[in-house]
Design a protein around this motif. Structure first.
Motif, PDB file in Angstrom:
ATOM      1  N   GLY A  92       0.814  -1.222   0.000  1.00  0.00           N
ATOM      2  CA  GLY A  92       0.000   0.000   0.000  1.00  0.00           C
ATOM      3  C   GLY A  92       0.842   1.264   0.000  1.00  0.00           C
ATOM      4  N   ILE A  93       1.841   1.303   0.864  1.00  0.00           N
ATOM      5  CA  ILE A  93       2.691   2.496   0.945  1.00  0.00           C
ATOM      6  C   ILE A  93       3.464   2.685  -0.356  1.00  0.00           C
ATOM      7  CG2 ILE A  93       4.696   3.509   2.108  1.00  0.00           C
ATOM      8  CD1 ILE A  93       3.600   2.255   4.723  1.00  0.00           C
ATOM      9  N   SER A  94       3.953   1.598  -0.939  1.00  0.00           N
ATOM     10  CA  SER A  94       4.705   1.728  -2.201  1.00  0.00           C
ATOM     11  C   SER A  94       3.805   2.290  -3.298  1.00  0.00           C
ATOM     12  CB  SER A  94       5.323   0.398  -2.619  1.00  0.00           C
ATOM     13  OG  SER A  94       4.318  -0.532  -2.969  1.00  0.00           O
ATOM     14  N   GLN A  95       2.530   1.913  -3.303  1.00  0.00           N
ATOM     15  CA  GLN A  95       1.587   2.443  -4.291  1.00  0.00           C
ATOM     16  C   GLN A  95       1.331   3.930  -4.055  1.00  0.00           C
ATOM     17  OE1 GLN A  95       0.374   0.656  -7.089  1.00  0.00           O
ATOM     18  NE2 GLN A  95       2.147  -0.430  -6.270  1.00  0.00           N
ATOM     19  N   VAL A  96       1.173   4.307  -2.811  1.00  0.00           N
ATOM     20  CA  VAL A  96       0.952   5.722  -2.477  1.00  0.00           C
ATOM     21  C   VAL A  96       2.170   6.555  -2.880  1.00  0.00           C
ATOM     22  CG1 VAL A  96       0.667   7.358  -0.560  1.00  0.00           C
ATOM     23  CG2 VAL A  96      -0.730   5.281  -0.659  1.00  0.00           C
ATOM     24  N   VAL A  97       3.373   6.064  -2.590  1.00  0.00           N
ATOM     25  CA  VAL A  97       4.608   6.773  -2.955  1.00  0.00           C
ATOM     26  C   VAL A  97       4.699   6.916  -4.470  1.00  0.00           C
ATOM     27  CG1 VAL A  97       7.140   6.575  -3.008  1.00  0.00           C
ATOM     28  CG2 VAL A  97       5.901   6.198  -0.872  1.00  0.00           C
ATOM     29  N   ALA A  98       4.449   5.838  -5.194  1.00  0.00           N
ATOM     30  CA  ALA A  98       4.520   5.874  -6.656  1.00  0.00           C
ATOM     31  C   ALA A  98       3.490   6.849  -7.236  1.00  0.00           C
ATOM     32  CB  ALA A  98       4.322   4.474  -7.228  1.00  0.00           C
ATOM     33  N   MET A  99       2.264   6.808  -6.718  1.00  0.00           N
ATOM     34  CA  MET A  99       1.222   7.714  -7.215  1.00  0.00           C
ATOM     35  C   MET A  99       1.558   9.166  -6.894  1.00  0.00           C
ATOM     36  SD  MET A  99      -2.404   5.740  -6.673  1.00  0.00           S
ATOM     37  CE  MET A  99      -2.128   5.167  -5.015  1.00  0.00           C
ATOM     38  N   SER A 100       2.047   9.409  -5.701  1.00  0.00           N
ATOM     39  CA  SER A 100       2.407  10.762  -5.298  1.00  0.00           C
ATOM     40  C   SER A 100       3.507  11.331  -6.199  1.00  0.00           C
ATOM     41  CB  SER A 100       2.863  10.743  -3.833  1.00  0.00           C
ATOM     42  OG  SER A 100       3.265  12.012  -3.421  1.00  0.00           O
ATOM     43  N   ALA A 101       4.532  10.535  -6.441  1.00  0.00           N
ATOM     44  CA  ALA A 101       5.629  10.975  -7.317  1.00  0.00           C
ATOM     45  C   ALA A 101       5.131  11.185  -8.746  1.00  0.00           C
ATOM     46  CB  ALA A 101       6.765   9.958  -7.282  1.00  0.00           C
ATOM     47  N   ALA A 102       4.275  10.305  -9.222  1.00  0.00           N
ATOM     48  CA  ALA A 102       3.754  10.420 -10.588  1.00  0.00           C
ATOM     49  C   ALA A 102       2.867  11.651 -10.750  1.00  0.00           C
ATOM     50  CB  ALA A 102       2.978   9.150 -10.959  1.00  0.00           C
ATOM     51  N   ILE A 103       2.038  11.918  -9.768  1.00  0.00           N
ATOM     52  CA  ILE A 103       1.154  13.094  -9.842  1.00  0.00           C
ATOM     53  C   ILE A 103       1.978  14.372  -9.855  1.00  0.00           C
ATOM     54  CG2 ILE A 103      -0.576  14.432  -8.563  1.00  0.00           C
ATOM     55  CD1 ILE A 103      -1.729  11.668  -7.647  1.00  0.00           C
ATOM     56  N   GLU A 104       2.987  14.454  -9.004  1.00  0.00           N
ATOM     57  CA  GLU A 104       3.861  15.644  -8.991  1.00  0.00           C
ATOM     58  C   GLU A 104       4.581  15.785 -10.327  1.00  0.00           C
ATOM     59  OE1 GLU A 104       6.536  18.666  -8.823  1.00  0.00           O
ATOM     60  OE2 GLU A 104       4.589  18.461  -7.855  1.00  0.00           O
ATOM     61  N   GLU A 105       5.080  14.695 -10.873  1.00  0.00           N
ATOM     62  CA  GLU A 105       5.781  14.729 -12.160  1.00  0.00           C
ATOM     63  C   GLU A 105       4.839  15.177 -13.276  1.00  0.00           C
ATOM     64  OE1 GLU A 105       8.520  14.638 -15.096  1.00  0.00           O
ATOM     65  OE2 GLU A 105       8.909  14.483 -12.939  1.00  0.00           O
ATOM     66  N   PHE A 106       3.604  14.734 -13.221  1.00  0.00           N
ATOM     67  CA  PHE A 106       2.639  15.073 -14.261  1.00  0.00           C
ATOM     68  C   PHE A 106       2.194  16.535 -14.184  1.00  0.00           C
ATOM     69  CE2 PHE A 106      -1.671  15.353 -16.008  1.00  0.00           C
ATOM     70  CZ  PHE A 106      -1.442  14.870 -17.285  1.00  0.00           C
ATOM     71  N   PHE A 107       1.851  16.989 -12.983  1.00  0.00           N
ATOM     72  CA  PHE A 107       1.304  18.344 -12.831  1.00  0.00           C
ATOM     73  C   PHE A 107       2.362  19.417 -12.575  1.00  0.00           C
ATOM     74  CE2 PHE A 107      -2.584  15.890 -11.880  1.00  0.00           C
ATOM     75  CZ  PHE A 107      -3.433  16.488 -12.795  1.00  0.00           C
ATOM     76  N   HIS A 108       3.561  19.047 -12.195  1.00  0.00           N
ATOM     77  CA  HIS A 108       4.656  20.004 -11.960  1.00  0.00           C
ATOM     78  C   HIS A 108       4.267  21.110 -10.971  1.00  0.00           C
ATOM     79  CE1 HIS A 108       6.941  18.251 -15.267  1.00  0.00           C
ATOM     80  NE2 HIS A 108       5.839  18.307 -15.994  1.00  0.00           N
ATOM     81  N   TYR A 109       3.696  20.719  -9.853  1.00  0.00           N
ATOM     82  CA  TYR A 109       3.256  21.724  -8.884  1.00  0.00           C
ATOM     83  C   TYR A 109       4.399  22.580  -8.357  1.00  0.00           C
ATOM     84  CZ  TYR A 109      -1.427  19.736  -8.760  1.00  0.00           C
ATOM     85  OH  TYR A 109      -2.689  19.314  -9.093  1.00  0.00           O
ATOM     86  N   GLY A 110       5.577  22.017  -8.201  1.00  0.00           N
ATOM     87  CA  GLY A 110       6.723  22.798  -7.728  1.00  0.00           C
ATOM     88  C   GLY A 110       7.096  23.890  -8.706  1.00  0.00           C
TER      89      GLY A 110
END
Length: 185
Positions: A92-110
């Motif tokens: 579960g945690i690995s999925q959350v980490v992967a999704m979190s990183a992917a969402i940031e990479e996709f939307f470029h919030y930083g």
């Protein structure tokens, strides 16, 4: 947290409206200050805050999950129930980490946060320099004389903002095209 941001935006609105009222400008010029400059500033502030919050949330989720995962993986227990809990927790945690990183990479919030913050601060700088007749406005004796330069500076900042944002979106689309073409082969 939303209350604090709302308070700051309300403070900016009141503070700059007071400043505008104190300047010896015509109604059309004051209308520009409120409708164009202040509206854009508050919008940029809101977008910067929203992007910053999303960026921090996603990055912290990735970091914290990334720190927890190795500890869970290395945890060894003879108890079957504990092993099962660790297995599913790790999954579960690995999925959350992967999704979190992917969402940031996709939307470029930083990047969005830094972009909106830079533009917001440029708008504020122009207003403070205009109000004090400093910077590019230092050679003017009053605000009425300096107003056209100020309006031009504001429009340049807004135009640059749109161009930079548009260029980034077009660049991202171009970078995605070869990937899509490679997959179709």
């Amino acid at each position: 947290m939303a209350k604090k941001k709302d308070n700051y935006q309300e403070f900016l609105k009141q503070d700059f409206n007071q400043l505008f009222d104190s300047l010896k400008l015509g109604e059309v010029q004051k209308h520009f200050l409120r409708s164009r400059w202040l509206d854009q500033l508050l919008w940029m502030e809101g977008k910067a805050n929203h992007s910053r919050d999303r960026y921090y949330f996603l990055r912290l989720t990735t970091i914290i999950g990334g720190v927890i995962l190795p500890a869970l993986i290395s945890f060894n227990s003879g108890n079957v129930k504990v092993k099962e809990v660790i297995f599913w927790s790790t999954f579960g945690i690995s999925q959350v980490v992967a999704m979190s990183a992917a969402i940031e990479e996709f939307f470029h919030y930083g990047e969005r946060w830094r972009h909106y913050r830079r533009t917001s601060e440029s708008l504020k700088t122009q207003a403070w320099q205009f109000s004090q007749l400093t910077g590019v406005y230092r050679n003017y004796t009053n605000h009425d004389e300096a107003f056209n330069v100020f309006a031009g500076q504001i429009e340049d900042i807004i135009q640059r903002d749109v161009e930079i944002y548009s260029t980034q979106v077009v660049q991202e689309k171009k970078e995605e095209q070869p990937e899509l073409e490679d997959k179709n082969i």
